[in-house]
Write an enzyme that holds these catalytic residues in place. Structure first.
Site, PDB file in Angstrom:
ATOM      1  N   HIS A 121     -13.954   2.801   0.595  1.00  0.00           N
ATOM      2  CA  HIS A 121     -12.887   4.156   0.575  1.00  0.00           C
ATOM      3  C   HIS A 121     -13.730   5.201   0.080  1.00  0.00           C
ATOM      4  O   HIS A 121     -12.717   6.233  -0.537  1.00  0.00           O
ATOM      5  CB  HIS A 121     -11.492   3.765   0.269  1.00  0.00           C
ATOM      6  N   HIS A 195      -3.124   7.667   3.271  1.00  0.00           N
ATOM      7  CA  HIS A 195      -3.611   5.926   2.972  1.00  0.00           C
ATOM      8  C   HIS A 195      -1.864   5.166   2.944  1.00  0.00           C
ATOM      9  O   HIS A 195      -1.423   4.934   1.678  1.00  0.00           O
ATOM     10  CB  HIS A 195      -4.291   5.670   2.449  1.00  0.00           C
ATOM     11  N   GLU A 313      -4.274   3.629   9.010  1.00  0.00           N
ATOM     12  CA  GLU A 313      -5.104   4.799   8.666  1.00  0.00           C
ATOM     13  C   GLU A 313      -6.190   5.262   9.875  1.00  0.00           C
ATOM     14  O   GLU A 313      -6.423   4.300  10.670  1.00  0.00           O
ATOM     15  CB  GLU A 313      -6.384   3.815   8.057  1.00  0.00           C
TER      16      GLU A 313
END
Length: 348
Positions: A121, A195, A313
């Site tokens: 991420h 997210h 996502e």
């Protein structure tokens, strides 16, 4: 003290001071509503969705995303055993990059490792933990707000200065549209995602009683560390075949290759509410979670656990730079990254 520039915020968008980042930048929560009563609140720490309230057919309004009440709790959540990234904008690269390295234009790039030996991420201080500047807002029908972050060259060791914008629009059809754009000063890799953890029974409940549809015939195969192998797994006779609606599994953390823009559907029989996820991205990574390990309370004093919410996502495949058979994740100088995802809510 660093003042946040929000002079362009329209009077119909409510701006509330949440607190200050370690560098004393002011963090605000911006709330906008449509004429049907739907309401979304977004803060400029991580361009993060804090709440999303949807009216039911009964007239009741429920918050369908997980989150915290305070800026401090969002900041402290990155110290949890597995940070949840509640509602954040994830970048520069969503998902895992194997061994935190990739080749670009013949050069090997070594990223920061923040997930064992891998990059997850965006690294140690990814976009989810950055201050985003509000650059535009509209307050007519379909109110919107646009945030911008400029990631410096070699931020987390990614090449190029990357200018990223995310625009959130709340339509009169109870859609939350999320549009990402990005440009770079030199060739780099980009994979952004939103997210949020959704729960159509309300964020204080378990996700278990809701149904899921995913428009996919294969998932990305991964090893035990959830790193893609470069192969795919057919969903024929597979437990994760969600071509028809069935209950959400207890555990899922997989990248589904999409057939078209209709990525997934979440259904609550309890609240007679449906969420459709529509995207121009090649995949949706679906994850059930939200656990805060009894260390931080969620909104309304909620105890979030491993089945508190589900993430959609929408993105490129994880580790895409290291697999020639995966969709291109390189953003070249002079080009623009574009990503659009819509979360559409309907009473059923």
């Amino acid at each position: 003290m660093v003042k946040n520039n929000f002079s362009q915020i329209n009077s119909s968008i409510n701006a509330k001071l949440l607190g200050f980042m370690p560098d004393e930048k002011e963090v605000f929560c911006y709330t906008m509503a449509n004429k049907k009563g739907a309401e979304v609140s977004i803060m400029n720490y991580g361009a993060t969705i804090m709440s999303l309230k949807i009216p039911l057919a009964t007239g009741e309004k429920i918050d369908v995303v997980l989150g915290f009440d305070t800026l401090e709790d969002y900041i402290n959540s990155y110290n949890l055993p597995s940070p949840p990234y509640f509602g954040t904008t994830v970048g520069r690269f969503a998902g895992r990059i194997n061994n935190a390295e990739f080749f670009l234009n013949g050069k090997r790039n070594f990223l920061n490792k923040n997930h064992g030996e891998h990059n997850l991420h965006g690294g140690i201080l990814g976009f989810s933990r950055k201050f985003w500047k509000v650059i535009e807002s509209t307050s007519d029908e379909n109110p919107s707000i646009t945030f911008e972050y400029v990631s410096q060259n070699n931020d987390e060791n990614f090449p190029g200065e990357l200018t990223v914008q995310v625009r959130y629009t709340l339509t009169e059809e109870n859609e939350l549209q999320v549009i990402f754009t990005a440009t770079t000063s030199e060739d780099t890799i980009v994979n952004l995602t939103q997210h949020s953890y959704f729960n159509l029974d309300g964020h204080t409940n378990a996700i278990s009683n809701q149904s899921l549809i995913i428009n996919s015939k294969k998932i990305v195969e991964t090893n035990k560390e959830l790193i893609p192998t470069g192969n795919f797994v057919s969903l024929n006779n597979h437990p994760f075949d969600f071509a028809a609606a069935k209950p959400i599994p207890t555990f899922i953390d997989n990248t589904f290759v999409l057939e078209n823009e209709n990525a997934a559907t979440l259904i609550s029989e309890k609240n007679r509410l449906k969420l459709s996820v529509i995207t121009d991205q090649p995949a949706v990574h679906i994850y059930v979670g939200g656990n805060c390990f009894d260390k931080i309370k969620g909104k309304e004093n909620a105890d979030y656990h491993p089945k508190s919410g589900i993430c959609f996502e929408t993105q490129n495949f994880p580790d895409a730079p290291n697999h020639v058979c995966f969709p291109n994740s390189i953003l070249k100088k002079g080009e623009q990254y574009n990503h659009q995802t819509t979360f559409k809510f309907e009473n059923i």
